[in-house]
Write a protein that holds these residues in place. Structure first.
Motif, short mmCIF file in Angstrom:
data_model
loop_
_atom_site.label_atom_id
_atom_site.label_comp_id
_atom_site.label_asym_id
_atom_site.label_seq_id
_atom_site.Cartn_x
_atom_site.Cartn_y
_atom_site.Cartn_z
N TYR A 1 -5.99 -5.31 20.45
CA TYR A 1 -6.59 -4.33 19.54
C TYR A 1 -7.95 -4.81 19.03
O TYR A 1 -8.93 -4.05 19.01
CB TYR A 1 -5.64 -4.08 18.37
N LYS A 2 -8.01 -6.08 18.63
CA LYS A 2 -9.28 -6.61 18.14
C LYS A 2 -10.35 -6.61 19.23
O LYS A 2 -11.52 -6.33 18.97
CB LYS A 2 -9.07 -8.03 17.61
N SER A 3 -9.93 -6.94 20.44
CA SER A 3 -10.89 -6.95 21.55
C SER A 3 -11.43 -5.55 21.80
O SER A 3 -12.64 -5.35 21.98
CB SER A 3 -10.20 -7.49 22.81
N TYR A 4 -10.54 -4.55 21.82
CA TYR A 4 -10.98 -3.17 22.06
C TYR A 4 -11.89 -2.70 20.93
O TYR A 4 -12.91 -2.05 21.18
CB TYR A 4 -9.76 -2.25 22.17
N LEU A 5 -11.51 -3.00 19.68
CA LEU A 5 -12.29 -2.56 18.54
C LEU A 5 -13.69 -3.15 18.58
O LEU A 5 -14.68 -2.47 18.28
CB LEU A 5 -11.59 -2.96 17.24
N SER A 6 -13.80 -4.42 18.97
CA SER A 6 -15.11 -5.05 19.05
C SER A 6 -15.95 -4.41 20.15
O SER A 6 -17.15 -4.17 19.97
CB SER A 6 -14.94 -6.55 19.32
N LEU B 1 -1.08 -2.43 34.18
CA LEU B 1 -0.63 -1.10 33.75
C LEU B 1 -0.40 -1.06 32.24
O LEU B 1 -0.78 -0.08 31.57
CB LEU B 1 0.66 -0.72 34.49
N MET B 2 0.21 -2.11 31.72
CA MET B 2 0.50 -2.12 30.28
C MET B 2 -0.77 -2.30 29.46
O MET B 2 -0.89 -1.72 28.38
CB MET B 2 1.50 -3.24 29.98
N THR B 3 -1.70 -3.09 29.96
CA THR B 3 -2.97 -3.22 29.26
C THR B 3 -3.70 -1.89 29.22
O THR B 3 -4.27 -1.51 28.18
CB THR B 3 -3.86 -4.28 29.95
N PHE B 4 -3.67 -1.19 30.34
CA PHE B 4 -4.30 0.14 30.38
C PHE B 4 -3.61 1.09 29.40
O PHE B 4 -4.28 1.87 28.70
CB PHE B 4 -4.22 0.70 31.80
N GLY B 5 -2.27 1.02 29.35
CA GLY B 5 -1.54 1.87 28.40
C GLY B 5 -1.87 1.52 26.95
O GLY B 5 -2.03 2.41 26.11
N GLN B 6 -1.99 0.22 26.67
CA GLN B 6 -2.36 -0.20 25.31
C GLN B 6 -3.75 0.32 24.94
O GLN B 6 -3.95 0.84 23.84
CB GLN B 6 -2.33 -1.73 25.21
N GLN B 7 -4.68 0.18 25.85
CA GLN B 7 -6.03 0.64 25.57
C GLN B 7 -6.09 2.16 25.40
O GLN B 7 -6.86 2.67 24.58
CB GLN B 7 -6.97 0.20 26.70
N PHE B 8 -5.26 2.87 26.13
CA PHE B 8 -5.21 4.33 25.99
C PHE B 8 -4.72 4.72 24.59
O PHE B 8 -5.29 5.62 23.94
CB PHE B 8 -4.30 4.93 27.06
N LEU B 9 -3.66 4.04 24.12
CA LEU B 9 -3.13 4.33 22.78
C LEU B 9 -4.13 3.93 21.71
O LEU B 9 -4.33 4.67 20.73
CB LEU B 9 -1.81 3.59 22.57
N ILE B 10 -4.76 2.76 21.89
CA ILE B 10 -5.74 2.31 20.89
C ILE B 10 -6.92 3.26 20.84
O ILE B 10 -7.47 3.56 19.78
CB ILE B 10 -6.19 0.86 21.21
N ARG B 11 -7.31 3.77 22.00
CA ARG B 11 -8.45 4.69 22.05
C ARG B 11 -8.13 5.97 21.30
O ARG B 11 -9.02 6.58 20.68
CB ARG B 11 -8.81 5.00 23.50
N LYS B 12 -6.86 6.39 21.33
CA LYS B 12 -6.46 7.56 20.56
C LYS B 12 -6.49 7.26 19.07
O LYS B 12 -6.73 8.17 18.24
CB LYS B 12 -5.05 7.99 20.98
N MET B 13 -6.24 6.00 18.71
CA MET B 13 -6.19 5.62 17.30
C MET B 13 -7.58 5.33 16.73
O MET B 13 -7.81 5.51 15.53
CB MET B 13 -5.31 4.36 17.14
N VAL B 14 -8.50 4.88 17.57
CA VAL B 14 -9.83 4.49 17.10
C VAL B 14 -10.80 5.65 17.27
O VAL B 14 -10.93 6.21 18.37
CB VAL B 14 -10.33 3.24 17.87
#
Length: 597
Positions: A379-384, A542-555
């Motif tokens: 999450y921190k990596s995506y947010l940055s 696949l799971m990293t992609f899924g995590q980033q998809f959910l985080i993108r919806k949240m951010v």
């Protein structure tokens, strides 16, 4: 020359060649003619021809033993007829030969080679084992002597007589449900015969191919050893090497293969020794090992050495149960990777394995647990990266205003922007770096995990080796002789994830394309690695992609932009004391700018 003349000459040549071929004398006729010619020439010269003495030929093939040798050291044990004695329990089938009194072959019960044959660690004349004794001025290797076997229950005694009440004796004892063979050496009545204060022990063997990929067996096979007061070490896995072991006493050495080991443990410890490994060129052979160890000799009437053989799998828990740190033969990676695997990954894997699930499902659950544990860093990596993407228009304005011909000033202005906006340019990289040890730990964990051997999942028949989606029949540079479907899926998923990461971070120029190079390189590297490892990397992508998809919806980018503008509007932030790192970075930028001026 007209056409008819040429045709006639051509036909005559064919007829002559055919006659030479079909009417030529046979080899037997030519041999007989040569022999007749030889006899005729001898008769003309007045020499009586001598017939071949077949008895001499037989004598050369089976040379008679010198009568003096029979009267010398171990004279009665020099000749004999080779025979075998079997030791067997639920785990091992051991063949003992009276020639050398040694273990000539070991079969691991319940295990098969990749081709479905019984799994034999070593066998035949390639395996040599014996003591080097300096007796009566001669160096005698017991591997060449004939021993007299005697079997009682699951204990076999092998004895080679030197003389009256003087002999070398080996005692083998195999307990029920055990992979260890107790091995006792007794030197009786030889205190006046053997010279020196040490005797040598030599063991040579050639490991046979057990797995589908001999390249993989080369990669994970090596002689291992442990000093009495030291750690476990090994020789090279990729080249021929010989090492002298003289730092301290040696507790054990092991002929380790990828998933199986043959080890010899000395309870009194070896004084010193040497180990050697060679990579043979013959098909079906993995490595050649040669061990030469020194045992102390006290010149007593009955000198006894107590040892133990271990023949079995390289399953971590099985080796650990044997003691003596034998489990350290399982390559868990370098520091700190081996500690991550031993104290984090392996306990979690064993816990999941206790449920009796399919190993494909266990790897899936293990990957989910890992991704959940690392989700805060993700999450921190995506947010940055999202913050850097939002700042990109302002960074482009700075570059256009300053000019690309002044990169030092551009970077200095970037740092000012980062400070005002409250953005750390390394914020996206640092969480990824912190995740890297765990990702790398699995690179060593799965290829050395015995539990995956022979286990199937989906189209993958054996998770411990590669799956063949396409078999080329010939070796192709960079790829090899096959193409692994799971490796292809892993590569495609990595390329897709790289594309979306570029969209998130807003990477441009060369940085946009560098991320696509590594997956292609990994395709060639990991194509011959176990399907279980590629399956894990595929799931992780696949799971990293899924995590980033959910985080993108949240951010929300607009909220990030508003927060950045709010940070920039705070004059108090300019007054905050800079960190030492920031101060050094600013000083460096300033010096570069002044030097350029």
């Amino acid at each position: 020359m007209d056409r008819n003349t040429f045709t006639g000459l051509f036909l005559i040549m064919i007829i002559l060649a055919g006659s030479f071929y079909f009417f030529r004398p046979s080899e037997a006729e030519m041999k007989k003619a040569r022999e007749t010619e030889r006899l005729d020439s001898l008769k003309k010269a007045g020499v009586t021809p001598v017939q071949k003495d077949t008895t001499k030929i037989a004598a050369i093939a089976n040379p008679a033993v010198d009568s003096l040798a029979l009267k010398g050291p171990f004279g009665t044990a020099i000749t004999g007829t080779e025979s075998n004695t079997i030791l067997e329990n639920e785990n091992l089938l051991i063949t003992l030969s009276n020639k050398g009194g040694k273990i000539s072959s070991v079969e691991i019960k319940g295990q098969k080679t990749f081709s479905g044959k019984p799994l034999v660690l070593f066998a035949g004349s390639e395996n040599k084992f014996g003591l080097n004794l300096n007796a009566a001025g001669k160096v005698i290797n017991t591997n060449d002597l004939y021993f007299t076997p005697a079997k009682t229950g699951n204990t076999v005694t092998m004895r080679a007589n030197y003389g009256a009440n003087a002999y070398v004796e080996y005692v083998y004892d195999l307990k029920a449900l055990s992979n260890k063979v107790a091995f006792t050496v007794n030197l009786v009545g030889l205190q006046q015969v053997i010279a020196g204060n040490n005797i040598g022990l030599n063991w040579q063997t050639t490991l046979l191919q057990q797995e589908k990929s001999i390249e993989s067996e080369h990669r994970y096979s090596a002689p291992y050893y442990k000093y009495l007061d030291g750690d476990v070490n090994h020789l090279s896995v990729s080249k021929d090497e010989k090492e002298e072991l003289s730092k301290s006493k040696i507790q054990w050495f092991s002929f380790k293969q990828h998933f199986f080991s043959a080890s010899l443990i000395s309870k009194q410890a070896f004084e010193k020794g040497s180990l050697e490994v060679k990579i043979p060129t013959a098909p079906g052979q993995v490595k050649f090992y040669d061990a030469n160890m020194q045992l102390p000799y006290a010149h007593t009437a009955n000198q006894t050495y107590e040892m133990e053989f271990y023949f079995g799998t390289n399953k971590f828990s099985a080796l650990k149960a044997q003691g003596y740190d034998l489990e350290q033969q399982v390559d868990m990676g370098y520091w700190p990777l081996k500690y991550i695997n031993r104290f984090i990954v392996l306990p979690v894997f064993n816990f999941l394995n206790s449920f009796g699930w399919n190993y494909g499902l266990i790897i899936l659950v293990l990957t989910i647990l890992l991704k959940v544990a690392l989700s805060p860093l993700t999450y921190k990596s995506y947010l940055s990266m999202a913050k850097m993407r939002v700042l990109k228009p302002e960074m482009d304005e700075i570059k256009a205003k300053v000019g690309e011909d002044n990169p030092t000033l551009v970077q200095q202005e970037y740092l000012k922007l980062y400070k005002k906006a409250g953005v750390n340019p390394l914020g996206g990289c640092l969480p990824m770096v912190l995740q890297l040890p765990l990702v790398m730990a699995f690179f060593f964990f799965f290829p050395n995990l015995f539990e995956l051997r022979g286990e199937s999942f989906l189209w993958m028949k054996d998770l411990s080796t590669y799956d063949e989606f396409i078999k080329f029949g010939v070796k192709i540079p960079f790829i090899g002789d096959h193409l692994s479907l799971m490796c292809v899926l892993m590569t495609v998923s990595t390329l897709i994830m790289t594309y979306f990461n570029n969209q998130v971070s807003g990477a441009t120029g060369q940085m946009k394309y560098i991320g696509y190079i590594m997956p292609i390189i990994f395709l060639g590297v990991l194509n011959s690695y176990p399907a279980g490892l590629n399956y894990y990397y595929f799931l992780a992508n696949l799971m990293t992609f899924g995590q980033q998809f959910l985080i993108r919806k949240m951010v929300d980018d607009e909220k990030i932009h508003a927060l950045i503008q709010q940070n920039k509007a705070r004059p108090a932030d300019e007054k905050k004391k800079k960190s030492k790192f920031q101060q050094r970075l600013d000083d460096y930028m300033r010096q570069q700018q002044q030097a350029k001026k």
